[in-house]
Design a protein around this motif. Structure first.
Motif, short mmCIF file in Angstrom:
data_model
loop_
_atom_site.label_atom_id
_atom_site.label_comp_id
_atom_site.label_asym_id
_atom_site.label_seq_id
_atom_site.Cartn_x
_atom_site.Cartn_y
_atom_site.Cartn_z
N ASP A 1 -0.68 -6.73 4.18
CA ASP A 1 -1.42 -5.86 5.08
C ASP A 1 -0.43 -5.20 6.02
OD1 ASP A 1 -3.60 -4.54 5.92
OD2 ASP A 1 -4.51 -6.14 7.05
N HIS A 2 -0.67 -5.20 7.31
CA HIS A 2 0.25 -4.48 8.20
C HIS A 2 1.56 -5.24 8.35
CE1 HIS A 2 -3.82 -3.21 10.03
NE2 HIS A 2 -3.53 -2.52 8.95
N CYS A 39 -11.41 -1.72 -3.49
CA CYS A 39 -11.69 -2.11 -2.10
C CYS A 39 -12.40 -0.95 -1.40
CB CYS A 39 -10.35 -2.43 -1.45
SG CYS A 39 -10.34 -2.63 0.33
N TYR A 40 -13.33 -1.27 -0.52
CA TYR A 40 -14.04 -0.24 0.25
C TYR A 40 -14.53 -0.93 1.52
CZ TYR A 40 -18.31 -2.67 -0.94
OH TYR A 40 -19.28 -3.65 -1.03
N ASN A 41 -15.07 -0.16 2.44
CA ASN A 41 -15.67 -0.82 3.60
C ASN A 41 -17.01 -0.17 3.92
OD1 ASN A 41 -15.56 1.11 6.03
ND2 ASN A 41 -13.52 1.29 5.16
N TYR A 48 2.12 0.42 8.93
CA TYR A 48 2.68 0.38 7.58
C TYR A 48 4.19 0.65 7.52
CZ TYR A 48 -2.07 -0.13 6.03
OH TYR A 48 -3.33 -0.63 5.82
N HIS A 55 -5.71 -9.55 1.83
CA HIS A 55 -4.89 -8.92 2.87
C HIS A 55 -4.46 -10.07 3.76
CE1 HIS A 55 -6.69 -4.55 3.09
NE2 HIS A 55 -6.17 -4.84 1.92
N ARG A 93 0.84 -1.20 0.00
CA ARG A 93 0.00 0.00 0.00
C ARG A 93 0.87 1.24 0.00
NH1 ARG A 93 -5.06 0.90 4.16
NH2 ARG A 93 -6.20 2.40 2.89
N ILE A 144 -6.39 7.45 6.52
CA ILE A 144 -7.26 6.65 5.64
C ILE A 144 -8.64 7.30 5.53
CG2 ILE A 144 -6.17 4.37 5.80
CD1 ILE A 144 -8.22 3.89 8.17
N HIS A 152 -14.16 -4.70 2.35
CA HIS A 152 -13.20 -5.07 3.40
C HIS A 152 -13.97 -5.42 4.66
CE1 HIS A 152 -10.11 -4.62 6.47
NE2 HIS A 152 -9.20 -4.65 5.52
N GLU A 168 -7.62 1.28 -2.83
CA GLU A 168 -7.99 1.07 -1.42
C GLU A 168 -7.83 2.41 -0.74
OE1 GLU A 168 -5.93 -2.02 0.66
OE2 GLU A 168 -6.81 -1.52 2.58
N SER A 169 -8.96 2.99 -0.45
CA SER A 169 -10.34 2.66 -0.74
C SER A 169 -10.96 3.74 -1.63
CB SER A 169 -11.14 2.67 0.55
OG SER A 169 -10.65 1.77 1.50
N MET A 222 -18.05 0.24 7.30
CA MET A 222 -18.04 0.39 8.77
C MET A 222 -18.50 1.81 9.12
SD MET A 222 -14.38 -1.27 9.82
CE MET A 222 -13.51 -1.53 8.28
N ASP A 227 -13.12 3.14 11.22
CA ASP A 227 -12.55 2.00 10.50
C ASP A 227 -11.87 1.09 11.53
OD1 ASP A 227 -10.67 0.52 8.77
OD2 ASP A 227 -11.12 1.94 7.21
N TRP A 228 -10.62 0.76 11.37
CA TRP A 228 -9.98 -0.22 12.27
C TRP A 228 -9.69 0.40 13.64
CZ3 TRP A 228 -4.14 -0.48 12.44
CH2 TRP A 228 -3.58 0.72 11.99
N ARG A 237 -1.59 -8.27 -0.55
CA ARG A 237 -0.61 -7.49 0.21
C ARG A 237 -0.50 -8.08 1.60
NH1 ARG A 237 -2.13 -3.24 3.54
NH2 ARG A 237 -4.25 -2.44 3.42
#
Ligand code: DNO
Length: 405
Positions: free
Chosen positions: A360-361, A103-105, A377, A307, A8, A187, A242, A65-66, A107, A111-112, A358
């Motif tokens: 991811d983290h 990609c999208y979410n 990241y 991810h 990313r 993000i 996501h 993303e995203s 929530m 988010d996270w 990917r």
């Protein structure tokens, strides 16, 4: 056949450069037009600018993303149709530019979520940690969300209170700032980082969901999908939702992309394969009833983006981000299921065999301690994750070929 190795990139503000990404072993980039406010159109011109920069660095733009879904859509407010129209134009423009995985979410508000961005592992590396009782302390005693206590057991409230009482006022503020701003702002978070009182704004945003439960949110999601999926189909774009991170309701908000049942609902709402999934093993793995390889085998035909990371779930509901690869963490079986899915796509004559992936983290390791990066990241930790996953993939592919699956 391969998994497309991606990392990313957060655009010009990212301390990790495109050249770093290429040297780390990725061939593709995952990014967004972070400078365009949520809800506005992504024009062909702006998409092309970013695409050309990526290509000039010898990389390809594999996934968006995203393309963020505006809160008005999640709440189905009266102005949502105009914002959905913009979303459709952006999808068409991405299709025209050949950027075809989005990609999208879905929530609401946040988010996270993590409570500790610097959790030290025994080897000196740093990972990100979600401590349930710390989060409850934030919710009840720092944010002071009205009626928050009623979401928890008396034992949980007592534990959270004792944690809160041990915190200095600065520590309490820092926790709130990490949750509301630090992990969200890069993000497209919903609270402006320059806001004088972020907690107040955050509470106002949460309040808008007072009358939106899981079923209402599903209805709003279905409305959005019914509008945008036909446009994605026409434009050759695959949407990939996501999952919720973590995959359970928080702060009184419903979360509806968390479990097998949620994925079943998603598919019956709009069966098209363009209504796809970002299989985030780290997010889904923070819930004990999500068995990753089985979930993947069930829904793999609509996974358009991977991810890959592994979450270590603890008995008290806490979790932290573990190593990408260790013998017993389930990632080997998951990778096997992914390769089987690619094989069945080949047998079915599908063109989308090479799924972008990917790590991811990543953990913060080595020179990451001297470099800047967005939380989760760091470059070297992600490079390690990517290399481990790539090695695993190649080894399994070699072995499975001879077993003739
Ligand atoms: C965090 C990410 C998420 C993810 C979005 C996708 O590091 O995994 O923020 O990008 O939820 O829409």
């Amino acid at each position: 056949m391969q998994l497309i190795k991606t990392l990313r990139w957060f655009g010009d503000k990212d301390p990790v450069s495109l050249s770093d990404i290429r040297q780390a072993g990725a061939t593709g980039v995952v990014t967004a037009l972070h400078h365009i406010p949520n809800g506005n159109v992504w024009s062909v011109e702006e998409i092309q600018k970013v695409k050309s920069r990526i290509e000039a660095a010898g990389l390809t733009w594999e996934v968006v993303e995203s393309l963020p879904v505006h809160e008005a859509i999640k709440q189905a407010t009266s102005d949502q149709d105009a914002i959905i129209e913009n979303y459709k134009i952006s999808l068409r423009n991405l299709g025209k530019c050949g950027v075809k995985t989005v990609c999208y979410n879905f929530m609401p508000v946040i988010d996270w979520v993590r409570t500790d961005l610097h959790y030290q592992l025994p080897n000196g590396a740093e990972a990100m940690y979600f401590q349930l009782s710390m989060f409850i302390a934030f919710d009840i005693f720092i944010l002071k969300r009205p009626h928050a206590e009623s979401d928890y057991t008396p034992k949980q409230v007592a534990q959270a209170q004792s944690l809160y009482e041990q915190m200095s006022p600065e520590e309490a503020e820092k926790l709130a700032y990490n949750i509301i701003i630090v992990t969200q702002a890069f993000i497209d978070g919903s609270v402006d980082p320059n806001e004088a009182d972020p907690k107040k704004i955050f509470l106002q945003l949460l309040k808008k969901y007072d009358h939106i439960d899981k079923y209402q949110l599903r209805e709003n999601f279905a409305y959005f999908l019914n509008e945008v999926i036909p446009v994605a189909e026409e434009s050759g774009v695959k949407l990939a939702v996501h999952p919720d991170d973590p995959p359970f309701p928080l702060l009184g908000l419903p979360r509806i992309v968390s479990s097998e049942e949620d994925f079943e609902w998603l598919i019956q709402a709009v069966p098209s394969l363009h209504n796809g999934i970002t299989f985030c093993s780290g997010s889904l793995g923070a819930r004990p009833d999500n068995h990753l390889p089985s979930l993947f085998r069930k829904f793999g035909n609509r996974v358009h983006f991977l991810h890959l990371r592994i979450t270590k779930l603890l008995e008290n509901g806490d979790f932290f981000e573990a190593e990408h690869l260790s013998p017993n963490n389930g990632v080997i079986e998951l990778m096997e299921a992914i390769i089987e899915e690619q094989n069945s796509r080949q047998h079915a004559g599908r063109a989308d065999l090479n799924i972008p992936m990917r790590p991811d983290h990543g953990h913060k390791i080595l020179d990451d301690f001297k470099r800047k990066a967005n939380p989760g990241y760091p470059l070297i930790g992600r490079l390690k994750g990517l290399a481990e996953l790539y090695g695993l993939e190649q080894g399994l592919r070699y072995k499975m070929k001879y077993e003739n699956i």
